[in-house]
Design an enzyme around this catalytic site. Structure first.
Site, short mmCIF file in Angstrom:
data_model
loop_
_atom_site.label_atom_id
_atom_site.label_comp_id
_atom_site.label_asym_id
_atom_site.label_seq_id
_atom_site.Cartn_x
_atom_site.Cartn_y
_atom_site.Cartn_z
N SER A 8 23.72 27.20 44.92
CA SER A 8 22.29 27.37 44.65
C SER A 8 21.75 26.11 43.99
O SER A 8 22.52 25.35 43.39
CB SER A 8 22.10 28.56 43.70
OG SER A 8 20.76 28.67 43.30
N TYR B 86 23.71 33.59 35.74
CA TYR B 86 23.63 33.27 37.18
C TYR B 86 23.89 31.78 37.38
O TYR B 86 24.70 31.39 38.24
CB TYR B 86 22.26 33.68 37.73
CG TYR B 86 22.09 33.42 39.22
CD1 TYR B 86 22.72 34.23 40.16
CD2 TYR B 86 21.32 32.36 39.68
CE1 TYR B 86 22.57 34.00 41.53
CE2 TYR B 86 21.16 32.11 41.05
CZ TYR B 86 21.80 32.94 41.96
OH TYR B 86 21.65 32.70 43.32
P1 NDP Z 1 20.59 39.39 49.50
O1 NDP Z 1 20.50 40.29 48.30
O2 NDP Z 1 19.62 39.62 50.60
O3 NDP Z 1 22.06 39.42 50.07
C1 NDP Z 1 23.20 39.48 49.25
C2 NDP Z 1 24.34 39.99 50.09
O4 NDP Z 1 25.52 40.04 49.26
C3 NDP Z 1 24.12 41.39 50.63
O5 NDP Z 1 24.55 41.44 51.96
C4 NDP Z 1 25.00 42.25 49.74
O6 NDP Z 1 25.43 43.37 50.49
C5 NDP Z 1 26.15 41.30 49.48
N1 NDP Z 1 26.93 41.67 48.31
C6 NDP Z 1 26.52 41.77 47.03
N2 NDP Z 1 27.53 42.19 46.25
C7 NDP Z 1 28.61 42.37 47.06
C8 NDP Z 1 29.93 42.81 46.86
N3 NDP Z 1 30.38 43.16 45.64
N4 NDP Z 1 30.77 42.87 47.92
C9 NDP Z 1 30.33 42.53 49.15
N5 NDP Z 1 29.08 42.11 49.41
C10 NDP Z 1 28.23 42.04 48.37
O7 NDP Z 1 20.44 37.92 48.93
P2 NDP Z 1 20.54 36.47 49.60
O8 NDP Z 1 20.71 36.55 51.04
O9 NDP Z 1 19.43 35.70 49.04
O10 NDP Z 1 21.88 35.93 48.89
C11 NDP Z 1 22.95 35.36 49.59
C12 NDP Z 1 23.53 34.23 48.73
O11 NDP Z 1 22.56 33.19 48.60
C13 NDP Z 1 23.89 34.64 47.30
O12 NDP Z 1 25.12 34.06 46.95
C14 NDP Z 1 22.78 34.04 46.48
O13 NDP Z 1 23.18 33.77 45.17
C15 NDP Z 1 22.49 32.79 47.26
N6 NDP Z 1 21.20 32.18 47.01
C16 NDP Z 1 20.04 32.86 47.27
C17 NDP Z 1 18.82 32.29 46.98
C18 NDP Z 1 17.52 33.00 47.17
O14 NDP Z 1 16.47 32.51 46.69
N7 NDP Z 1 17.48 34.12 47.89
C19 NDP Z 1 18.73 30.93 46.41
C20 NDP Z 1 20.00 30.31 46.20
C21 NDP Z 1 21.18 30.92 46.50
P3 NDP Z 1 25.77 44.83 49.92
O15 NDP Z 1 24.77 45.15 48.87
O16 NDP Z 1 25.66 45.68 51.16
O17 NDP Z 1 27.17 44.74 49.42
#
Ligand code: NDP
Length: 240
Positions: free
Chosen positions: A133, A146
């Site tokens: 990030s 975070y």
């Molecule tokens: P979302 O919340 O849309 O997606 C997060 C995903 O992670 C979901 O599919 C969720 O699925 C999965 N997840 C969370 N916890 C678990 C777990 N314990 N086991 C398996 N899967 C898990 O967010 P983003 O798409 O934005 O996030 C994706 C990545 O991008 C993250 O690492 C985030 O930190 C990073 N990021 C995002 C930014 C933003 O502005 N959106 C900016 C910078 C980085 P489920 O709940 O079904 O398990």
């Protein structure tokens, strides 16, 4: 299958789901992992195994990767994307939420790296793409833990990259700025959540998950001899 297997964690929404779509369009068989199975099945991607796995459970993750490997061959790329962002001012922070971020964003990614790294090193090929990030490069108020998980993930990725360079394995950090996904919705501290939304509005909107997915695919599709070590991708109007 002529194209090798790609594993994507957190494929049930946001960046992970968009990444699954672009890799499927590029003809790869996929293993998609997240806790919610339904949204991954609803993507209706060809040659995609979907498994309800919590990445904190290394054994469950290992079983899913073994099953996918038996069907589609060795993992050529792991996209460690699953993550949570539970922001709040530090003095109001909930240690339970801190643990969740550390266990998912950091230890979950380590679980995946550990499962694939040795085999990739033995095969002298493979890519691990960790989704860091902008919060892994600079600090933001209300993001203390975070930011800590993302700074640590950047440091771990770069260290492992150095260690595996001689084995021809690529370690890639993709560091997005603000992306429109479900991520911020899970923040229970209302002012932090609304602050994110309001700033995204001020700058004309956050990036689409598809933009990040395209960057992930591009970095992967570079020749194996080319390692895109780190990519920082933000909305043009994002100041910090
Ligand atoms: P979302 O919340 O849309 O997606 C997060 C995903 O992670 C979901 O599919 C969720 O699925 C999965 N997840 C969370 N916890 C678990 C777990 N314990 N086991 C398996 N899967 C898990 O967010 P983003 O798409 O934005 O996030 C994706 C990545 O991008 C993250 O690492 C985030 O930190 C990073 N990021 C995002 C930014 C933003 O502005 N959106 C900016 C910078 C980085 P489920 O709940 O079904 O398990």
């Amino acid at each position: 299958m002529s194209k090798p297997l790609i594993v994507i964690t957190g494929a049930s929404s946001g960046i992970g789901a968009a990444t699954a779509q672009v890799f499927a369009a590029a003809g790869h068989p996929l293993l998609l992992l997240a806790r919610r199975l339904e949204p991954m099945l609803e993507l209706q991607l060809p040659n995609a195994l979907c498994c309800a796995v919590d990445i904190r459970d290394a054994e469950a993750m290992n079983r899913a990767l073994e099953a996918a490997g038996a069907q589609y061959g060795p993992v050529d790329c792991l996209v460690n994307n699953a993550g949570v962002m539970l922001n709040a001012p530090f003095i109001e922070g909930d240690p339970q939420q801190w643990s969740e971020m550390i266990d998912i964003n950091l230890k979950g990614a380590l679980n995946g790296m550990r499962i694939v790294a040795r085999d990739m090193a033995n095969r002298q090929s493979g890519s691990i793409i960790n989704i860091g990030s902008i919060a892994g490069r600079k600090t933001f108020d209300n993001h203390a833990v975070y930011c800590g998980t993302k700074f640590a993930l950047h440091a771990i990725t770069e260290t492992v990259r150095q260690e595996l360079a001689g084995s021809k394995v690529r370690l890639i950090t993709i560091a997005p700025g603000m992306v429109e996904t479900e991520l911020v919705n899970h923040t229970t501290h209302e002012a932090s959540r609304e602050g994110w939304r309001s700033y995204a509005g001020q700058i004309g909107g956050a990036l689409s998950a598809q933009s990040i997915a395209q960057a992930i695919l591009w970095s992967y599709q570079m020749p194996q001899s080319v390692c895109v070590r780190e990519m920082v991708i933000c909305p043009t109007g994002q100041e910090p």
